[in-house]
Design a protein around this motif. Structure first.
Motif, short mmCIF file in Angstrom:
data_model
loop_
_atom_site.label_atom_id
_atom_site.label_comp_id
_atom_site.label_asym_id
_atom_site.label_seq_id
_atom_site.Cartn_x
_atom_site.Cartn_y
_atom_site.Cartn_z
N GLN A 188 0.95 -1.10 0.13
CA GLN A 188 -0.16 0.03 0.12
C GLN A 188 0.90 1.40 -0.08
N SER A 189 2.07 1.23 0.75
CA SER A 189 2.94 2.42 0.89
C SER A 189 3.85 2.21 -0.09
N TYR A 190 4.41 3.13 -0.67
CA TYR A 190 5.32 3.12 -2.09
C TYR A 190 6.40 2.69 -1.72
N GLU A 242 -3.13 -4.35 -1.89
CA GLU A 242 -3.81 -3.23 -1.97
C GLU A 242 -2.93 -2.01 -2.53
N ARG A 285 -6.27 6.28 -9.34
CA ARG A 285 -6.57 4.80 -9.18
C ARG A 285 -7.12 3.99 -10.20
N GLY A 326 2.28 10.71 -6.14
CA GLY A 326 1.88 9.33 -5.68
C GLY A 326 1.70 8.14 -6.62
N SER A 365 -4.48 1.60 -3.05
CA SER A 365 -5.62 2.10 -1.90
C SER A 365 -5.06 3.43 -1.34
N ASN A 366 -4.04 3.83 -1.61
CA ASN A 366 -3.46 5.42 -1.09
C ASN A 366 -3.48 6.42 -2.18
N LEU A 367 -4.06 6.17 -3.34
CA LEU A 367 -4.12 6.91 -4.51
C LEU A 367 -5.51 7.67 -4.71
N ASP A 368 -5.68 8.84 -5.30
CA ASP A 368 -6.83 9.42 -5.37
C ASP A 368 -7.69 8.52 -6.36
N GLN A 425 4.23 4.91 -7.12
CA GLN A 425 3.87 3.49 -6.88
C GLN A 425 4.23 2.75 -8.25
#
Length: 367
Positions: free
Chosen positions: A90-92, A167, A177, A144, A170-173, A148
């Motif tokens: 999820q985190s880059y 996932e 996404r 972001g 999941s952290n993208l707008d 990724q």
């Protein structure tokens, strides 16, 4: 070379409570993308972490490319580093002090099979993920979505046997996404990568997966291609979780082959497809997607008369709440013009093959 994944009777127990993963079995043929879908706490990420070697299974067997990497009963536990897998989180998880090129090249310098022309491999992989012109930029200057892509490129550059994705979008707008979701499938298919992808987002699962496995409370409820998951859900949870928000309550009158006749009380009788062994007298729940109700139409079967009690115009679609015989339905109509009003009676058809009957075991309509 991309290789197959085989999971057999996987169990993972933590200190207390039910198993986080409870007897899960499935395979991922080489070059296929399987998506594990389900709500938070269903066991999908724990399953992926067991495949990665980040969690130690309690029981069962995991094989990658024909090699057993985990089998507690025989004391087999291969370290994550020796499993030849790639992971995107999820985190880059990029190194901020490095350039894009340095981030992607890093794994090649620390693997036995990372030889050859490192610059060429990095260049080709960055082109694949759409970052060919960004090689010398600092990753801290990227968006972001671009970061990724760097994380994805870093996981692909050494061509692992298996790619695990937890996932990653999941952290993208929302708009980004959707765009990256579509590109991600193209990238994985272009490389021939075997992928195991975890998400709670149904739209991601449908676009990315060759097959989708729906999980709940540690169990794998159904593993099937997306169209089968959406059109032939194995139970009421799968139907509800993938968007069949309408539930009609009734009693089974008879079952013939794969179809059952359900008494809805004052609303009348309905014919529905069922995957379960329903018997006369059983309480039943009939699940139906809002977009499958044909409002203002009279089909050959399951025709009812109802009344629109509320209309919600949403620009590209209109949602209606319809009441008939004490039952209530949500109906979705695509298009920029609402065709029906809240005045008077209206016909509605519920296509039998798009109505799915399950045994009513007392669960709430929305699990």
């Amino acid at each position: 070379m991309s290789s197959a994944l085989l999971i057999e009777d996987l169990v993972k127990r933590f200190a207390t409570g039910k198993p986080a993963v409870d007897g899960v079995s499935f395979d991922v043929p080489a070059g296929e993308i399987v998506v594990l879908l389900g709500p938070s706490g269903c066991g999908k990420t724990t399953t992926l972490r067991c495949v990665a070697g980040l969690e130690h299974p309690t029981a069962g067997r995991i094989s990658i490319g024909g090699r057993v990497v985990s089998e507690p009963e025989r004391g087999v536990l291969v370290s994550p580093r020796e499993r030849d897998i790639g992971m995107v989180f999820q985190s880059y998880a990029v190194w901020p002090h490095m350039t894009v090129h340095q981030n992607v090249a890093y794994p090649l310098k620390h693997r036995r099979n990372g030889g050859g022309d490192v610059a060429a491999k990095v260049r080709d992989t960055l082109e694949l993920v759409g970052l060919g012109d960004y090689a010398e930029r600092s990753v801290t200057s990227l968006s972001g979505g671009q970061m990724q892509r760097v994380a994805l490129a870093r996981s692909l550059v050494y061509r692992p046997q298996l790619l695990l994705l937890d996932e990653p979008l999941s952290n993208l707008d929302a708009k980004l996404r959707v765009r990256l979701r579509d590109e991600l499938r193209r990238i994985l298919k272009q490389t021939g990568m075997t992928g195991l992808y975890v998400t709670h987002d149904q739209s991601e699962a449908v676009v990315l997966g060759d097959r989708i496995g729906v999980m709940r409370e540690g169990k794998l409820l159904q593993m099937a291609p997306p169209d089968e998951i959406y059109n032939r859900p194995a139970d009421s949870f799968v139907a509800n979780f993938t968007g069949a928000s309408n539930v009609l309550l009734g009693k089974v009158l008879e079952r013939k082959g794969e179809h059952a006749t359900i008494d809805l009380g004052a609303a009348g009788r309905i014919e529905a497809w069922t995957p379960q062994q329903l018997n006369p007298g059983d309480k039943a729940r009939v699940a139906l997607r809002a977009e499958n109700v044909r409002l203002g139409e009279r089909g050959p079967a399951n025709v009812f008369s109802g009344r629109v009690i509320e209309r919600r115009y949403q620009g590209m679609q209109t949602v209606y709440d319809v009441e008939f015989g004490g039952q209530r339905l949500e109906v979705l109509e695509l298009g920029t013009a609402a065709r029906h009003t809240t005045d008077g009676e209206i016909a509605l058809t519920l296509p039998p093959d798009q109505c799915w009957a399950y045994r009513d075991e007392g669960q709430t309509a929305v699990d």
